[in-house]
Design a protein around this motif. Sequence first.
Motif, PDB file in Angstrom:
ATOM      1  N   CYS A   1      95.719  62.471 -13.684  1.00 12.96           N
ATOM      2  CA  CYS A   1      94.514  63.173 -14.137  1.00 12.96           C
ATOM      3  C   CYS A   1      94.879  64.476 -14.843  1.00 12.96           C
ATOM      4  O   CYS A   1      94.280  64.829 -15.871  1.00 12.96           O
ATOM      5  CB  CYS A   1      93.592  63.458 -12.956  1.00 12.96           C
ATOM      6  N   VAL A   2      95.870  65.203 -14.317  1.00 16.62           N
ATOM      7  CA  VAL A   2      96.296  66.459 -14.943  1.00 16.62           C
ATOM      8  C   VAL A   2      96.901  66.190 -16.315  1.00 16.62           C
ATOM      9  O   VAL A   2      96.611  66.896 -17.298  1.00 16.62           O
ATOM     10  CB  VAL A   2      97.298  67.187 -14.034  1.00 16.62           C
ATOM     11  N   LEU A   3      97.746  65.162 -16.418  1.00 15.38           N
ATOM     12  CA  LEU A   3      98.376  64.845 -17.705  1.00 15.38           C
ATOM     13  C   LEU A   3      97.348  64.400 -18.733  1.00 15.38           C
ATOM     14  O   LEU A   3      97.418  64.790 -19.910  1.00 15.38           O
ATOM     15  CB  LEU A   3      99.432  63.757 -17.503  1.00 15.38           C
ATOM     16  N   ILE A   4      96.394  63.592 -18.317  1.00 12.83           N
ATOM     17  CA  ILE A   4      95.356  63.144 -19.252  1.00 12.83           C
ATOM     18  C   ILE A   4      94.474  64.312 -19.663  1.00 12.83           C
ATOM     19  O   ILE A   4      94.120  64.461 -20.843  1.00 12.83           O
ATOM     20  CB  ILE A   4      94.517  62.017 -18.619  1.00 12.83           C
ATOM     21  N   GLY A   5      94.111  65.182 -18.706  1.00 14.04           N
ATOM     22  CA  GLY A   5      93.320  66.359 -19.042  1.00 14.04           C
ATOM     23  C   GLY A   5      94.032  67.269 -20.029  1.00 14.04           C
ATOM     24  O   GLY A   5      93.422  67.801 -20.961  1.00 14.04           O
ATOM     25  N   ALA A   6      95.359  67.459 -19.842  1.00 12.92           N
ATOM     26  CA  ALA A   6      96.128  68.277 -20.777  1.00 12.92           C
ATOM     27  C   ALA A   6      96.125  67.666 -22.173  1.00 12.92           C
ATOM     28  O   ALA A   6      96.024  68.388 -23.181  1.00 12.92           O
ATOM     29  CB  ALA A   6      97.556  68.437 -20.265  1.00 12.92           C
ATOM     30  N   ALA A   7      96.221  66.337 -22.259  1.00 13.59           N
ATOM     31  CA  ALA A   7      96.190  65.676 -23.568  1.00 13.59           C
ATOM     32  C   ALA A   7      94.837  65.881 -24.244  1.00 13.59           C
ATOM     33  O   ALA A   7      94.766  66.145 -25.450  1.00 13.59           O
ATOM     34  CB  ALA A   7      96.486  64.184 -23.392  1.00 13.59           C
ATOM     35  N   VAL A   8      93.751  65.779 -23.476  1.00 16.15           N
ATOM     36  CA  VAL A   8      92.414  65.982 -24.055  1.00 16.15           C
ATOM     37  C   VAL A   8      92.262  67.429 -24.529  1.00 16.15           C
ATOM     38  O   VAL A   8      91.697  67.688 -25.601  1.00 16.15           O
ATOM     39  CB  VAL A   8      91.325  65.627 -23.025  1.00 16.15           C
ATOM     40  N   GLY A   9      92.772  68.387 -23.747  1.00 16.27           N
ATOM     41  CA  GLY A   9      92.696  69.785 -24.152  1.00 16.27           C
ATOM     42  C   GLY A   9      93.448  70.054 -25.439  1.00 16.27           C
ATOM     43  O   GLY A   9      92.955  70.765 -26.336  1.00 16.27           O
ATOM     44  N   LEU A  10      94.653  69.498 -25.591  1.00 13.06           N
ATOM     45  CA  LEU A  10      95.417  69.675 -26.827  1.00 13.06           C
ATOM     46  C   LEU A  10      94.748  68.969 -27.999  1.00 13.06           C
ATOM     47  O   LEU A  10      94.792  69.461 -29.129  1.00 13.06           O
ATOM     48  CB  LEU A  10      96.832  69.144 -26.636  1.00 13.06           C
ATOM     49  N   LEU A  11      94.142  67.827 -27.741  1.00  9.58           N
ATOM     50  CA  LEU A  11      93.403  67.144 -28.803  1.00  9.58           C
ATOM     51  C   LEU A  11      92.255  68.008 -29.290  1.00  9.58           C
ATOM     52  O   LEU A  11      92.022  68.133 -30.511  1.00  9.58           O
ATOM     53  CB  LEU A  11      92.882  65.801 -28.278  1.00  9.58           C
ATOM     54  N   PHE A  12      91.534  68.630 -28.371  1.00  6.24           N
ATOM     55  CA  PHE A  12      90.440  69.535 -28.747  1.00  6.24           C
ATOM     56  C   PHE A  12      90.974  70.713 -29.574  1.00  6.24           C
ATOM     57  O   PHE A  12      90.334  71.158 -30.514  1.00  6.24           O
ATOM     58  CB  PHE A  12      89.751  70.053 -27.491  1.00  6.24           C
ATOM     59  N   ARG A  13      92.161  71.189 -29.225  1.00  5.55           N
ATOM     60  CA  ARG A  13      92.712  72.359 -29.905  1.00  5.55           C
ATOM     61  C   ARG A  13      93.170  72.047 -31.326  1.00  5.55           C
ATOM     62  O   ARG A  13      92.969  72.862 -32.248  1.00  5.55           O
ATOM     63  CB  ARG A  13      93.900  72.909 -29.087  1.00  5.55           C
ATOM     64  N   PHE A  14      93.760  70.896 -31.573  1.00  2.00           N
ATOM     65  CA  PHE A  14      94.445  70.677 -32.847  1.00  2.00           C
ATOM     66  C   PHE A  14      93.762  69.696 -33.795  1.00  2.00           C
ATOM     67  O   PHE A  14      94.147  69.629 -34.965  1.00  2.00           O
ATOM     68  CB  PHE A  14      95.879  70.199 -32.591  1.00  2.00           C
ATOM     69  N   VAL A  15      92.773  68.918 -33.342  1.00  4.75           N
ATOM     70  CA  VAL A  15      92.131  67.999 -34.270  1.00  4.75           C
ATOM     71  C   VAL A  15      91.352  68.794 -35.314  1.00  4.75           C
ATOM     72  O   VAL A  15      90.702  69.806 -35.006  1.00  4.75           O
ATOM     73  CB  VAL A  15      91.201  67.020 -33.510  1.00  4.75           C
ATOM     74  N   GLN A  16      91.441  68.377 -36.558  1.00  8.89           N
ATOM     75  CA  GLN A  16      90.864  69.131 -37.669  1.00  8.89           C
ATOM     76  C   GLN A  16      89.387  68.762 -37.871  1.00  8.89           C
ATOM     77  O   GLN A  16      89.005  68.115 -38.849  1.00  8.89           O
ATOM     78  CB  GLN A  16      91.665  68.855 -38.941  1.00  8.89           C
ATOM     79  N   LEU A  17      88.561  69.187 -36.922  1.00  6.28           N
ATOM     80  CA  LEU A  17      87.124  68.956 -36.977  1.00  6.28           C
ATOM     81  C   LEU A  17      86.410  70.215 -36.512  1.00  6.28           C
ATOM     82  O   LEU A  17      86.996  71.070 -35.835  1.00  6.28           O
ATOM     83  CB  LEU A  17      86.726  67.781 -36.069  1.00  6.28           C
ATOM     84  N   ARG A  18      85.140  70.327 -36.854  1.00  6.31           N
ATOM     85  CA  ARG A  18      84.330  71.420 -36.324  1.00  6.31           C
ATOM     86  C   ARG A  18      84.182  71.249 -34.816  1.00  6.31           C
ATOM     87  O   ARG A  18      84.319  70.151 -34.268  1.00  6.31           O
ATOM     88  CB  ARG A  18      82.955  71.437 -36.994  1.00  6.31           C
ATOM     89  N   TYR A  19      83.869  72.345 -34.153  1.00  3.09           N
ATOM     90  CA  TYR A  19      83.833  72.333 -32.693  1.00  3.09           C
ATOM     91  C   TYR A  19      82.863  71.293 -32.138  1.00  3.09           C
ATOM     92  O   TYR A  19      83.145  70.640 -31.132  1.00  3.09           O
ATOM     93  CB  TYR A  19      83.470  73.728 -32.163  1.00  3.09           C
ATOM     94  N   ARG A  20      81.717  71.141 -32.770  1.00  4.92           N
ATOM     95  CA  ARG A  20      80.751  70.186 -32.221  1.00  4.92           C
ATOM     96  C   ARG A  20      81.286  68.753 -32.293  1.00  4.92           C
ATOM     97  O   ARG A  20      81.030  67.936 -31.407  1.00  4.92           O
ATOM     98  CB  ARG A  20      79.413  70.306 -32.943  1.00  4.92           C
ATOM     99  N   TYR A  21      82.049  68.447 -33.341  1.00  6.69           N
ATOM    100  CA  TYR A  21      82.628  67.113 -33.449  1.00  6.69           C
ATOM    101  C   TYR A  21      83.814  66.959 -32.499  1.00  6.69           C
ATOM    102  O   TYR A  21      84.099  65.852 -32.023  1.00  6.69           O
ATOM    103  CB  TYR A  21      83.056  66.842 -34.887  1.00  6.69           C
ATOM    104  N   ARG A  22      84.525  68.037 -32.236  1.00  9.16           N
ATOM    105  CA  ARG A  22      85.605  67.972 -31.258  1.00  9.16           C
ATOM    106  C   ARG A  22      85.060  67.629 -29.870  1.00  9.16           C
ATOM    107  O   ARG A  22      85.665  66.854 -29.125  1.00  9.16           O
ATOM    108  CB  ARG A  22      86.342  69.311 -31.192  1.00  9.16           C
TER     109      ARG A  22
END
Length: 536
Positions: free
Chosen positions: A117-138
């Motif tokens: 769960c911690v590893l998956i949560g960390a991956a989701v957090g990094l995805l939110f940080r680096f995906v090139q979309l506006r915040y609402r789409y993130r």
Amino acid sequence: MLAVMAGVGSAVLLMVRLFVPRPVGVADNYDGPRLMCHLGVDVRLPRGMPRLRDYVIVRYDHIQHFSCRQEYLGSIRLPDVPYRSSQLVLLYAGRAVTRVLGLPGYLDLRAVGLVCCVLIGAAVGLLFRFVQLRYRYRVVLCGAVLVVVADTVFIDYAVSPFSEIASIVGLLWVVVGVVMLTAPGRRVRLAGLAVVGVSGLFFATAKTQNFPGVAPLAVVVLATPLAMPTRRLGRRLGGVDRRLRYRLAGLLTVLVLGVGAVAVSGNEDRRTARMTGANFVTVTLLPTSAHPERDLAELGAPAWLADYAGAPPWCAPTALQNGAAYKQFTKKLSHKQIMRFFLNHPGRLLPVLDRVAGYFYVPRATATLCQQTPAGKRMMVTPLLANYTKIGHTPRGLLDRRWTPVTDAVESLRGSGLGTLVVLWAVPVGAVVGTRRRRGMRGVGAVVGVVVTVAVAQFVASAFADGIDTAKHLNLAVFATALGWVFAAVELVVVAFGRRKQQSGAGAGRSDTRRGAKAESEPVELGTAATEGPAA
């Protein structure tokens, strides 16, 4: 800060999903000891429980001087060769968490679930940080990814003796690495290359069927030019061709991925390889044949195997299995011989793939058993593995049905065959390509291309891998397909809302022009772009 909140929130939600109101997981089908023996542990069975598959077992106790070279683990006879898998990293981490939390036993699989769960949560957090979309789409993208991961056929493997969860965790981190690799900024891309290298190796070595997934990762890595990490190193390589110099780091990453995957995945001994090939012939090949006796003769197999079409050979009486004809057949059988058979009969390939596609639409894990029919013949049965621990009067084989969006969607297509599966892979690719959005093609498009290719490659590898427990083997293909649809859907949402705003902005511009005002295409979005993040 928002990325941290997304990661922590995702991990907490997955923990609640796994442990509230009571723990869920995936029961053992007697295959788990091939992996768990590396820790020298034995299963602690509750009283009155005759079969492992009926309940999830979370407690494992250490056995002194035990190793994978032992013939038995408790009452379970071990196969000739243990599994080598990156899942062992999660198991050893779970062992450390077991000690820290003071859980009973040497290893508690609930601790492994916490680590996942911690590893998956960390991956989701990094995805939110680096995906090139506006915040609402993130938020929409990360929420949709979490919805997929939380499905019972994925997250429940976190509390199990299987390596499917290592594949899921590895692929999620690969997606994060690809997003970073296609983002602007040299440092971010170099960090993305490191993430792709480490997570790609973890992913490729989770299961033997994941090995073909190295190919799409290699394409993405080699297609991305990267400057040297330091200027000094760049000056030393100044005499090297510029195109090669900017892909040298990628070449080294691909080399490590390939060597690591070969070293870990190529651990099948001869006896297991023969059994695997024989299972494929009887379980998968013969049921698609109009003349099974002719196929068996061409493969050098005894004719009695035709009576067990659709079942593994070990359903036959021991006397037949110990016969000279069957031993000679399994001794000569190889992947090259099976490949030669399909080269001579190319028309047989699609029926085999269509039969295997049927397992894709039933994604829950199963055990493989042989059952006596009224006519005296033994046939294969595949009971589903339980998802609950034994507490009180919990019925045997109880399944987790609380959150099954992917399971229900896939099962609704049951019986539709290979054609529908091809459509499931083609739609997300076509959707992203059809948007013709440069930024989307660079980021989301790369992710969709990788996960869909992984799904196809893993499906083909699983189709010819064994013939039994195929639904379990296809778990990664189902997960990768669902991720492809999620990323493609978010990309379509971004494009649809972007065009709507452009049209409304153009209408406002024409109205202002009639009044003598200067037209602007996006009067609102241009002002909010700096505070909301990169433009969609």
